[in-house]
Design a protein around this motif. Structure first.
Motif, PDB file in Angstrom:
ATOM      1  N   UNK A 176       4.706 -10.465   9.175  1.00  0.00           N
ATOM      2  CA  UNK A 176       3.637 -10.820  10.126  1.00  0.00           C
ATOM      3  C   UNK A 176       3.328  -9.397  11.034  1.00  0.00           C
ATOM      4  N   UNK A 177       2.193  -9.269  11.501  1.00  0.00           N
ATOM      5  CA  UNK A 177       2.056  -7.922  12.329  1.00  0.00           C
ATOM      6  C   UNK A 177       2.440  -8.275  13.887  1.00  0.00           C
ATOM      7  N   UNK A 229      -0.692  -1.397   2.175  1.00  0.00           N
ATOM      8  CA  UNK A 229      -0.506  -2.936   2.462  1.00  0.00           C
ATOM      9  C   UNK A 229       0.411  -3.456   1.124  1.00  0.00           C
ATOM     10  N   UNK A 230      -0.087  -2.913   0.086  1.00  0.00           N
ATOM     11  CA  UNK A 230       0.728  -3.327  -1.054  1.00  0.00           C
ATOM     12  C   UNK A 230       2.189  -2.721  -1.169  1.00  0.00           C
ATOM     13  N   UNK A 231       2.279  -1.451  -0.633  1.00  0.00           N
ATOM     14  CA  UNK A 231       3.471  -1.074  -0.518  1.00  0.00           C
ATOM     15  C   UNK A 231       4.347  -1.724   0.477  1.00  0.00           C
ATOM     16  N   UNK A 232       3.739  -2.294   1.827  1.00  0.00           N
ATOM     17  CA  UNK A 232       4.610  -2.949   2.696  1.00  0.00           C
ATOM     18  C   UNK A 232       4.946  -4.332   2.060  1.00  0.00           C
ATOM     19  N   UNK A 233       3.999  -5.003   1.215  1.00  0.00           N
ATOM     20  CA  UNK A 233       4.376  -6.333   0.709  1.00  0.00           C
ATOM     21  C   UNK A 233       5.407  -6.178  -0.288  1.00  0.00           C
ATOM     22  N   UNK A 234       5.432  -5.231  -1.300  1.00  0.00           N
ATOM     23  CA  UNK A 234       6.379  -4.784  -2.254  1.00  0.00           C
ATOM     24  C   UNK A 234       7.549  -4.205  -2.033  1.00  0.00           C
ATOM     25  N   UNK A 235       7.752  -3.525  -0.976  1.00  0.00           N
ATOM     26  CA  UNK A 235       9.014  -2.795  -0.584  1.00  0.00           C
ATOM     27  C   UNK A 235       9.229  -2.752   0.896  1.00  0.00           C
ATOM     28  N   UNK A 289       0.391  -9.122   6.483  1.00  0.00           N
ATOM     29  CA  UNK A 289       0.151  -8.177   4.862  1.00  0.00           C
ATOM     30  C   UNK A 289      -0.590  -9.301   4.280  1.00  0.00           C
ATOM     31  N   UNK A 290      -0.045 -10.680   3.980  1.00  0.00           N
ATOM     32  CA  UNK A 290      -0.717 -11.454   3.132  1.00  0.00           C
ATOM     33  C   UNK A 290      -2.248 -11.550   3.333  1.00  0.00           C
ATOM     34  N   UNK A 291      -2.565 -11.551   4.823  1.00  0.00           N
ATOM     35  CA  UNK A 291      -4.127 -11.859   4.904  1.00  0.00           C
ATOM     36  C   UNK A 291      -4.720 -10.413   4.842  1.00  0.00           C
ATOM     37  N   UNK A 292      -4.007  -9.343   5.095  1.00  0.00           N
ATOM     38  CA  UNK A 292      -4.665  -8.087   4.995  1.00  0.00           C
ATOM     39  C   UNK A 292      -5.005  -7.994   3.338  1.00  0.00           C
ATOM     40  N   UNK A 293      -4.195  -8.146   2.636  1.00  0.00           N
ATOM     41  CA  UNK A 293      -4.406  -8.004   1.100  1.00  0.00           C
ATOM     42  C   UNK A 293      -5.448  -8.771   0.599  1.00  0.00           C
ATOM     43  N   UNK A 294      -5.575  -9.981   1.021  1.00  0.00           N
ATOM     44  CA  UNK A 294      -6.606 -11.128   0.755  1.00  0.00           C
ATOM     45  C   UNK A 294      -7.746 -10.364   1.034  1.00  0.00           C
ATOM     46  N   UNK A 295      -8.195 -10.185   2.323  1.00  0.00           N
ATOM     47  CA  UNK A 295      -9.085  -9.665   2.772  1.00  0.00           C
ATOM     48  C   UNK A 295      -9.682  -8.392   2.164  1.00  0.00           C
ATOM     49  N   UNK A 296      -8.723  -7.506   1.583  1.00  0.00           N
ATOM     50  CA  UNK A 296      -8.898  -6.253   1.114  1.00  0.00           C
ATOM     51  C   UNK A 296      -9.337  -6.439  -0.411  1.00  0.00           C
ATOM     52  N   UNK A 297      -8.854  -7.457  -1.108  1.00  0.00           N
ATOM     53  CA  UNK A 297      -9.123  -7.664  -2.565  1.00  0.00           C
ATOM     54  C   UNK A 297     -10.452  -8.378  -2.450  1.00  0.00           C
ATOM     55  N   UNK A 312       8.225  -0.504   3.036  1.00  0.00           N
ATOM     56  CA  UNK A 312       7.124   0.334   3.737  1.00  0.00           C
ATOM     57  C   UNK A 312       7.086  -0.485   5.188  1.00  0.00           C
ATOM     58  N   UNK A 313       6.889   0.364   6.215  1.00  0.00           N
ATOM     59  CA  UNK A 313       6.810  -0.278   7.540  1.00  0.00           C
ATOM     60  C   UNK A 313       5.367  -0.850   7.776  1.00  0.00           C
ATOM     61  N   UNK A 314       5.808  -2.322   8.078  1.00  0.00           N
ATOM     62  CA  UNK A 314       4.507  -3.137   8.589  1.00  0.00           C
ATOM     63  C   UNK A 314       3.560  -2.399   9.674  1.00  0.00           C
ATOM     64  N   UNK A 315       4.045  -1.630  10.395  1.00  0.00           N
ATOM     65  CA  UNK A 315       3.279  -0.965  11.405  1.00  0.00           C
ATOM     66  C   UNK A 315       2.432  -0.127  10.900  1.00  0.00           C
ATOM     67  N   UNK A 316       2.832   0.564   9.962  1.00  0.00           N
ATOM     68  CA  UNK A 316       1.860   1.525   9.049  1.00  0.00           C
ATOM     69  C   UNK A 316       0.905   1.087   8.335  1.00  0.00           C
ATOM     70  N   UNK A 317       1.321  -0.021   7.641  1.00  0.00           N
ATOM     71  CA  UNK A 317       0.346  -0.948   6.881  1.00  0.00           C
ATOM     72  C   UNK A 317      -0.787  -1.495   7.718  1.00  0.00           C
ATOM     73  N   UNK A 318      -0.318  -2.013   9.029  1.00  0.00           N
ATOM     74  CA  UNK A 318      -1.357  -2.416  10.058  1.00  0.00           C
ATOM     75  C   UNK A 318      -2.345  -1.309  10.538  1.00  0.00           C
ATOM     76  N   UNK A 319      -1.607  -0.144  10.835  1.00  0.00           N
ATOM     77  CA  UNK A 319      -2.309   0.886  11.244  1.00  0.00           C
ATOM     78  C   UNK A 319      -3.575   1.601  10.157  1.00  0.00           C
TER      79      UNK A 319
END
Length: 97
Positions: free
Chosen positions: A1-2, A47-53, A21-29, A55-62
């Motif tokens: 969660x962000x 977002x994929x990197x944050x989901x898979x490893x 992340x899941x919401x963001x990926x679904x939106x992007x897909x 990678x900071x959620x804050x960076x994916x959110x930004x």
């Protein structure tokens, strides 16, 4: 969660809260292929990197925020409003793709 949702315009009138992340990926897909570009690809990779490893959620959110702003769908919302819809698009809580 962000740490806090990212609100984006979804369709002509709805505002959707992207809560993680899941919401963001679904939106992007579901984003139209003819409207994708470098900023979209950067957000998708983040977002994929944050989901898979780790990678900071804050960076994916930004990265997602940057995409939303560049696509002109970012909505500055201080509190949830009656016209907003929650994320979880694929689980009956939001828009279907």
């Amino acid at each position: 969660m962000f740490d806090k949702p990212v609100f984006v315009q979804s369709g002509d009138t709805l505002i959707e809260g992207i809560t993680g992340i899941e919401d963001a990926l679904e939106f992007l897909y579901s984003w139209p292929k003819d409207r994708r570009g470098v900023i979209f690809e950067t957000a998708l990779r983040a977002c994929q990197r944050a989901f898979d490893s780790g990678y900071p959620l804050s960076a994916a959110r930004e990265a997602f925020c940057g995409f939303a702003k560049s696509a002109r769908i970012y909505e500055e919302v201080s509190t949830a409003s009656p016209w907003t819809i929650p994320g979880n698009r694929g689980q009956g809580g939001g828009l279907s793709a």
